[in-house]
Motif scaffolding. Structure first.
Motif, PDB file in Angstrom:
ATOM      1  N   PRO A 227      57.031  37.680  12.324  1.00 19.73           N
ATOM      2  CA  PRO A 227      57.881  38.766  11.881  1.00 19.73           C
ATOM      3  C   PRO A 227      57.088  40.063  12.559  1.00 19.73           C
ATOM      4  O   PRO A 227      55.950  40.152  12.563  1.00 19.73           O
ATOM      5  CB  PRO A 227      57.771  38.948  10.645  1.00 19.73           C
ATOM      6  CG  PRO A 227      57.440  37.536  10.130  1.00 19.73           C
ATOM      7  CD  PRO A 227      56.478  36.856  11.008  1.00 19.73           C
ATOM      8  N   ILE A 228      58.009  40.950  13.073  1.00 20.22           N
ATOM      9  CA  ILE A 228      57.523  42.154  13.842  1.00 20.22           C
ATOM     10  C   ILE A 228      57.588  43.392  12.899  1.00 20.22           C
ATOM     11  O   ILE A 228      58.422  43.431  12.012  1.00 20.22           O
ATOM     12  CB  ILE A 228      58.355  42.480  15.047  1.00 20.22           C
ATOM     13  CG1 ILE A 228      59.688  42.639  14.990  1.00 20.22           C
ATOM     14  CG2 ILE A 228      57.976  41.367  16.165  1.00 20.22           C
ATOM     15  CD1 ILE A 228      60.419  42.959  16.123  1.00 20.22           C
ATOM     16  N   THR A 229      57.115  44.440  13.176  1.00 14.61           N
ATOM     17  CA  THR A 229      56.977  46.040  12.322  1.00 14.61           C
ATOM     18  C   THR A 229      57.604  46.712  13.338  1.00 14.61           C
ATOM     19  O   THR A 229      58.041  46.437  14.416  1.00 14.61           O
ATOM     20  CB  THR A 229      55.369  46.157  12.245  1.00 14.61           C
ATOM     21  OG1 THR A 229      55.064  46.599  13.258  1.00 14.61           O
ATOM     22  CG2 THR A 229      54.704  45.129  11.493  1.00 14.61           C
ATOM     23  N   PRO A 230      57.787  47.942  13.040  1.00 14.61           N
ATOM     24  CA  PRO A 230      58.418  49.073  14.065  1.00 14.61           C
ATOM     25  C   PRO A 230      57.365  49.356  14.894  1.00 14.61           C
ATOM     26  O   PRO A 230      57.716  50.141  15.797  1.00 14.61           O
ATOM     27  CB  PRO A 230      58.873  50.039  12.917  1.00 14.61           C
ATOM     28  CG  PRO A 230      58.774  49.569  11.492  1.00 14.61           C
ATOM     29  CD  PRO A 230      57.923  48.594  11.397  1.00 14.61           C
ATOM     30  N   HIS A 231      55.973  48.897  14.936  1.00 14.40           N
ATOM     31  CA  HIS A 231      54.955  49.732  15.808  1.00 14.40           C
ATOM     32  C   HIS A 231      55.009  48.952  17.005  1.00 14.40           C
ATOM     33  O   HIS A 231      55.004  47.658  17.081  1.00 14.40           O
ATOM     34  CB  HIS A 231      53.654  49.666  14.897  1.00 14.40           C
ATOM     35  CG  HIS A 231      53.532  50.191  13.619  1.00 14.40           C
ATOM     36  ND1 HIS A 231      53.200  49.527  12.565  1.00 14.40           N
ATOM     37  CD2 HIS A 231      54.252  51.373  12.876  1.00 14.40           C
ATOM     38  CE1 HIS A 231      53.203  50.217  11.237  1.00 14.40           C
ATOM     39  NE2 HIS A 231      53.929  51.298  11.597  1.00 14.40           N
ATOM     40  N   ARG A 232      54.887  49.527  18.031  1.00 13.42           N
ATOM     41  CA  ARG A 232      54.909  49.059  19.404  1.00 13.42           C
ATOM     42  C   ARG A 232      53.722  49.534  20.002  1.00 13.42           C
ATOM     43  O   ARG A 232      53.030  50.526  19.862  1.00 13.42           O
ATOM     44  CB  ARG A 232      56.182  49.861  20.013  1.00 13.42           C
ATOM     45  CG  ARG A 232      57.539  49.355  19.564  1.00 13.42           C
ATOM     46  CD  ARG A 232      57.835  47.996  19.505  1.00 13.42           C
ATOM     47  NE  ARG A 232      59.155  47.520  18.994  1.00 13.42           N
ATOM     48  CZ  ARG A 232      59.161  47.166  17.779  1.00 13.42           C
ATOM     49  NH1 ARG A 232      58.203  46.972  16.674  1.00 13.42           N
ATOM     50  NH2 ARG A 232      60.438  46.888  17.260  1.00 13.42           N
TER      51      ARG A 232
ATOM     52  N   GLY B 176      59.582  36.874  18.121  1.00 13.82           N
ATOM     53  CA  GLY B 176      59.219  36.885  19.492  1.00 13.82           C
ATOM     54  C   GLY B 176      58.755  38.300  19.788  1.00 13.82           C
ATOM     55  O   GLY B 176      59.567  39.256  20.258  1.00 13.82           O
ATOM     56  N   GLY B 177      57.532  38.625  19.362  1.00 10.55           N
ATOM     57  CA  GLY B 177      56.986  39.900  19.411  1.00 10.55           C
ATOM     58  C   GLY B 177      56.568  40.380  20.905  1.00 10.55           C
ATOM     59  O   GLY B 177      55.491  41.326  21.026  1.00 10.55           O
ATOM     60  N   LEU B 178      56.684  39.735  21.854  1.00  9.33           N
ATOM     61  CA  LEU B 178      56.388  40.173  23.376  1.00  9.33           C
ATOM     62  C   LEU B 178      57.333  40.123  24.263  1.00  9.33           C
ATOM     63  O   LEU B 178      58.476  38.958  24.466  1.00  9.33           O
ATOM     64  CB  LEU B 178      55.237  39.219  23.773  1.00  9.33           C
ATOM     65  CG  LEU B 178      54.698  39.648  24.964  1.00  9.33           C
ATOM     66  CD1 LEU B 178      53.798  41.053  25.076  1.00  9.33           C
ATOM     67  CD2 LEU B 178      53.527  38.551  25.267  1.00  9.33           C
TER      68      LEU B 178
ATOM     69  N   LYS C 178      52.665  45.922  17.841  1.00 13.92           N
ATOM     70  CA  LYS C 178      51.434  46.518  17.595  1.00 13.92           C
ATOM     71  C   LYS C 178      50.441  45.567  17.055  1.00 13.92           C
ATOM     72  O   LYS C 178      49.461  45.098  17.348  1.00 13.92           O
ATOM     73  CB  LYS C 178      50.980  47.851  17.187  1.00 13.92           C
ATOM     74  CG  LYS C 178      49.912  48.595  17.456  1.00 13.92           C
ATOM     75  CD  LYS C 178      49.723  49.718  16.863  1.00 13.92           C
ATOM     76  CE  LYS C 178      48.376  50.181  16.814  1.00 13.92           C
ATOM     77  NZ  LYS C 178      48.490  51.800  16.590  1.00 13.92           N
ATOM     78  N   GLU C 179      50.853  45.104  15.855  1.00 15.85           N
ATOM     79  CA  GLU C 179      50.142  44.204  14.915  1.00 15.85           C
ATOM     80  C   GLU C 179      49.926  42.796  15.689  1.00 15.85           C
ATOM     81  O   GLU C 179      49.174  42.057  15.298  1.00 15.85           O
ATOM     82  CB  GLU C 179      50.816  43.954  13.553  1.00 15.85           C
ATOM     83  CG  GLU C 179      50.721  45.223  12.728  1.00 15.85           C
ATOM     84  CD  GLU C 179      51.829  46.431  13.038  1.00 15.85           C
ATOM     85  OE1 GLU C 179      51.429  47.454  12.404  1.00 15.85           O
ATOM     86  OE2 GLU C 179      52.431  46.203  14.137  1.00 15.85           O
ATOM     87  N   LEU C 180      50.930  42.245  16.282  1.00 19.52           N
ATOM     88  CA  LEU C 180      50.953  40.893  16.948  1.00 19.52           C
ATOM     89  C   LEU C 180      50.186  41.011  18.397  1.00 19.52           C
ATOM     90  O   LEU C 180      50.028  39.849  18.654  1.00 19.52           O
ATOM     91  CB  LEU C 180      52.288  40.427  17.214  1.00 19.52           C
ATOM     92  CG  LEU C 180      53.144  40.202  15.799  1.00 19.52           C
ATOM     93  CD1 LEU C 180      54.573  39.799  16.050  1.00 19.52           C
ATOM     94  CD2 LEU C 180      52.487  39.765  14.696  1.00 19.52           C
TER      95      LEU C 180
END
Length: 466
Positions: free
Chosen positions: A235-240, A420-422, A441-443
């Motif tokens: 799961p992704i966050t709003p941080h990029r 899919g955080g990339l 950013k976290e992933l």
């Protein structure tokens, strides 16, 4: 008014505070070439002049509680360029990393849906007197091809301002009323949708049957939900995070010619090598190859009568990345084989099926489901759909000028998704292959190491080819 197609509208429904559906272009420029000298006000005024002939930038969303179909585009009669174009100074020393950090911050912000869905940031203070521009547009209004076309309209072959197309100046999205919007939506929903469904089902049923037959003979592209899990599949966050660089296109062509493959095969092999290095450093390299989702433009494809005209004309192809292959030469050969299988398989599938099914996307329900999906981190509970989005966008192989400033690099960035955080996009232009990376950013905590590995992979393969 212009009603959004189902696929266009789906990018609105998919958006949550963490899953932001906009596309970005970072443009490195040399303002020394601007006729009469650079000022921010002069660049903004020239952009305003050109936008009078670019109706896409002047339209905004409209909807009504009585509308049971997708929203519509209407002309923004209160359009104000100052609400869209902003100026900022990049911290010293003004390198690519400072630009990337600022762009990453902006990439994590939502666009205001009450005005046209785009904004432009001019970043001054880069090393050597250079500047950069970041154009951010919602995916509901552009896809890869249309965003490249819009960028081309903002660029010229010389620094001098171009003449405007008078027909485009007169073009407008128009206005609407709630009654008109609701009536048109009701006709679409109750009359056209059932007819489209009856036509769509037979073509759709052929897809899994053909996939099964190809899988038995080992010439099928990877199926969804069969990708191995990696640290950036969560799961992704709003941080990029954003990272970018460029390599000589001459090296890429040398590799292509030496191994007898296509440019896209070289790109997939380079990405595979970079991600292999990255995951080895994290001690997280899966034994099986990663799976990439590669967007495929269907601009120019025959339009089926069950597809509503829209901005986004894109499909998707799954292909294996040869991250399980250690030798770079063997990796590029494996990438070419995998891409050939995927292209042949994808060609057998009606390019309009995804767009046709998107017409049935239920707006309110889909938006609520996406919020629950993200908040409850449900992407952890099912197999990974795919590992990474990889796009290869061809551009012009000659110098361009952005609002009079010489373009020195263009880095497109696409959205990321829960699980899919990339996202990696390459863009070829003016003798360079530009590499743009956007991640959560976290992933993806060490994003620049992927860029460095990509550049190192180019050098290794170019040396083999040389």
């Amino acid at each position: 008014m212009q009603r959004l197609s189902g696929l266009d509208a789906s990018f609105l429904y998919l958006e949550t505070r963490s899953q932001l559906m906009h596309v970005i272009g970072i443009i490195e420029i040399d303002p020394a070439t601007v006729p009469g000298g650079y000022t921010f006000e002069k660049m903004r005024d020239e952009l305003e002049r050109r936008l009078s002939a670019m109706p896409t930038f002047r339209r905004k969303l409209a909807n009504s509680v009585l509308n049971i179909d997708h929203p519509v585009w209407i002309e923004d009669t209160d359009f104000d360029i100052q609400r869209h174009v902003h100026r900022v100074a990049v911290p010293s020393p003004g390198s690519e990393r400072e630009v990337a950090d600022f762009c990453a911050h902006l990439a994590g912000q939502t666009l205001d849906r009450g005005k046209p869905l785009w904004e432009l940031w001019i970043m001054e203070g880069l090393a050597g007197g250079k500047a950069a521009a970041m154009l951010r547009m919602h995916h509901a209004g552009v896809d890869g091809v249309t965003s490249a076309d819009l960028l081309a309209q903002l660029c010229t072959l010389t620094p001098d301002p171009p003449e405007l197309d008078e027909d485009k100046v007169k073009e407008s999205a128009g206005g609407t009323s709630r009654a008109t919007m609701a009536a048109g939506g009701a006709v679409n929903y109750f009359v056209q949708r059932p007819i489209a469904m009856a036509k769509l089902l037979p073509a759709t049923l052929r897809v899994p049957v053909g996939w099964f037959k190809r899988a038995r003979s080992s010439d099928a592209m990877p199926a969804p939900f069969q990708a191995p899990r990696t640290p950036f599949n969560a799961p992704i966050t709003p941080h990029r995070v954003v990272a970018m660089s460029q390599v000589p296109m001459s090296d890429v062509k040398k590799i292509k010619n030496h191994f007898g493959v296509k440019i896209n095969d070289v790109v997939l092999a380079l990405v595979a090598g970079a991600l292999r290095d990255y995951l080895i450093r994290l001690d997280a390299l899966p034994a099986q190859p990663l799976v990439a989702m590669v967007p495929v433009s269907v601009h120019g494809a025959d339009e089926a009568d069950l597809v509503t005209e829209g901005t986004n004309k894109v499909s998707g192809m799954f292909t294996e990345l040869a991250t399980d292959v250690e030798d770079p030469a063997q990796r590029i050969e494996a990438s070419a084989r995998a891409a050939q299988i995927s292209k042949a398989h994808h060609a057998d599938i009606d390019a309009n099926i995804l767009r046709a099914w998107a017409q049935f996307a239920p707006g309110t329900t889909m938006a609520a489901m996406m919020k629950i999906y993200g908040d409850r981190q449900l992407s952890n509970l099912h197999p990974t759909v795919f590992n990474v989005l990889v796009s290869n966008v061809p551009g012009p192989d000659f110098p361009l000028y952005f609002l009079g400033a010489r373009v020195e690099g263009v880095y497109p960035l696409g959205p990321i998704f829960h699980g899919g955080g990339l996202n990696i996009t390459v863009f070829s232009a003016d003798g360079h292959l530009n590499f743009g990376l956007l991640g959560c950013k976290e992933l993806v905590p060490d994003e620049w190491s992927i860029v460095e590995s990509f550049k190192a992979e180019v050098k290794v393969l170019a040396d083999l080819a040389g």
